[in-house]
Design an enzyme around this catalytic site. Structure first.
Site, PDB file in Angstrom:
ATOM      1  N   LYS A   1       0.814  -1.220   0.000  1.00 50.54           N
ATOM      2  CA  LYS A   1       0.000   0.000   0.000  1.00 50.54           C
ATOM      3  C   LYS A   1       0.848   1.272   0.000  1.00 50.54           C
ATOM      4  CE  LYS A   1      -1.110  -0.600   4.950  1.00 50.54           C
ATOM      5  NZ  LYS A   1      -0.517  -1.953   5.062  1.00 50.54           N
TER       6      LYS A   1
ATOM      7  N   ASN B   1      -1.120   6.747   6.431  1.00 46.92           N
ATOM      8  CA  ASN B   1      -0.236   5.748   7.036  1.00 46.92           C
ATOM      9  C   ASN B   1       1.159   5.734   6.422  1.00 46.92           C
ATOM     10  OD1 ASN B   1      -0.165   3.419   8.952  1.00 46.92           O
ATOM     11  ND2 ASN B   1       0.303   2.270   7.098  1.00 46.92           N
TER      12      ASN B   1
ATOM     13  N   HIS C   1      -1.904  -8.559  11.755  1.00 48.00           N
ATOM     14  CA  HIS C   1      -2.583  -7.793  12.804  1.00 48.00           C
ATOM     15  C   HIS C   1      -3.771  -8.537  13.423  1.00 48.00           C
ATOM     16  CE1 HIS C   1      -0.047  -4.506  11.704  1.00 48.00           C
ATOM     17  NE2 HIS C   1      -0.622  -4.311  10.534  1.00 48.00           N
TER      18      HIS C   1
END
Length: 462
Positions: A125, A148, A194
């Site tokens: 990403k 981010n 995660h």
């Protein structure tokens, strides 16, 4: 900065003053809110106070007078259990949001038609975000890039009709942004990550899906089962992206070539052959997703101009970054590879690898990488995972227990100098850095410094 005016005259509690937290507090204050900020680190509290931000213990608040809790994305919202500040907010019926949500509300208020491109995915990403921003800038667009990827979204210029915000979103940020509705939403891929913060793989995938659920146009990679199912559920206003199969409608890649169908000719739109910042199949997916995204911006730009922009993309540090070469040996900094899935991309991209790996291991270790062991000439183990990784490598890959990155670089460089033919000294740890370094950036910077201190090098980049 983007002042947040949607909470003007209201009281907002904020927990987490690292990273984007301080910027968020300042943006809220600038927009007229009363902000009461808190952090577990007294130094962060002092820094906020020095910048005029009111701080306090959120346990002592009258939560009936609080309009929202703004939570740092690094603070647990649900798993392994909610942070104490989140528990207090939930008990009081106070909404819990993040900085992406604040930006989305400000956009809805002041420029609802402003372009917002949001990108997520387990891997790729950051590169895709940077590549989209680069392609748009190279073709004359006013672009703001953040999220981010490292620049807090509220530190960017405010949304406007003639400006494009290109924003990377982690699952933590999406979870705190219920009204996220990008002009174009990009979902690259989904693989296990995660889980400690989201509880289950299904929860993690569902949060990723939220980014495209309200997007006006959707770009989705379909090469993993989770993303493919999401694409099937959102098949309207959608561009599919694949490096595994040819598509009769969508963007697909083969080798180094990018294709779009339907098309009048063979559909080839670009070729990333020789672009070292886009080496590997994973970057083929990133380039396809970027092309699918910029093609929807409708700024009267020819696709040939977007294709040219690929060739000037500098890449990102710590992501298969070429640091230097010495003779026929290439030194690659892939410190961002903090799990086996990320490291797989690097191992697939090179041969005759002198592999530096280790650190704080993720679940599953390096066992998923076994099929690439034949490409590794020797491994140099560092950090807490060394003994476990040595057991996995066992008799399949020669290895040495180096302990530290300094020793690993020294040993790998010496071995490379004695080898015949081309070789690659690859830092791709497949681990978090926290056992020896504060983060992957510090680890990668140290590797870069160690390599560039070697004699006889031809340095790459700055």
């Amino acid at each position: 900065m983007t002042p947040v005016t949607t909470f003007s005259g209201k009281t907002v509690a904020l927990f987490g003053l690292g990273g984007s937290g301080l910027v968020t507090a300042l943006a809220l204050k600038e927009g007229g809110a009363r902000v009461i900020a808190c952090d577990d680190n007294p130094a962060k509290m002092a820094e906020a106070e020095a910048k005029g931000i009111e701080t306090g213990d959120l346990r002592q608040l009258d939560w009936s007078k609080v309009s929202a809790l703004v939570l740092s994305p690094g603070v647990p919202l649900t798993h392994p259990e909610p942070h104490w500040s989140a528990k207090l907010a939930k008990e009081a019926g106070v909404e819990i949001i993040g900085d992406i949500e604040l930006f989305c509300r400000e956009r809805a208020k002041i420029a609802p038609n402003a372009w917002l491109v949001a990108i997520t995915g387990t891997n790729g990403k950051s590169t895709t975000t940077a590549l989209i921003a680069h392609m748009l800038r190279e073709t004359g667009c006013d672009v703001q890039m953040g999220g981010n990827i490292g620049t807090a979204i509220l530190s960017l210029e405010p949304p406007s009709e003639n400006r494009i915000h290109v924003v990377e979103c982690s699952s933590f940020q999406i979870d705190l942004a219920p009204s996220l509705n990008p002009s174009i939403g990009v979902l690259l891929n989904i693989s296990p990550d995660h889980i400690d913060r989201h509880g289950t793989m299904e929860n993690y995938a569902a949060i990723k899906e939220r980014l495209i659920a309200q997007a006006q146009w959707k770009v989705v990679g379909i090469d993993d089962p989770y993303s493919r199912s999401i694409a099937e559920r959102h098949n309207n206003l959608l561009d599919k992206v694949s490096t595994k199969q040819s598509l009769t409608i969508g963007f697909h890649g083969h080798g180094t070539k990018l294709y779009f169908h339907p098309a009048d000719d063979d559909g080839e739109i670009a070729d990333i052959d020789g672009i070292t910042s886009l080496r590997g199949e994973h970057n083929l997916q990133n380039a396809l997703a970027a092309f699918a995204t910029v093609a929807q911006t409708n700024f009267n730009v020819e696709w040939e101009d977007f294709a040219k922009a690929l060739h000037t993309f500098p890449g990102l540090p710590h992501r298969m970054e070429e640091v230097a070469s010495r003779g026929s040996t290439l030194f690659i900094n892939d410190s961002k590879a903090t799990n086996a899935d990320s490291t797989e991309k690097a191992l697939k991209s090179f041969d005759n690898i002198l592999w530096i790996l280790g650190g704080k291991a993720k679940e599953g270790g390096i066992e998923p990488l076994r099929e690439y062991f034949p490409k590794v000439r020797k491994a140099y183990l560092i950090g807490a995972a060394s003994e476990d990784f040595a057991k996995t490598l066992d008799n399949d890959v020669p290895y040495v227990l180096c302990g530290t990155l300094d020793k690993a670089v020294e040993q790998a460089a010496a071995d490379a100098a004695s080898m015949d033919g081309p070789s690659v000294v690859l830092l791709s740890p497949a681990c978090a850095s926290y056992d020896q370094f504060p983060n992957y950036e510090v680890r990668g910077n140290h590797f870069r410094d160690l390599v560039r201190a070697l004699p006889g090098l031809e340095a790459k980049g700055a």
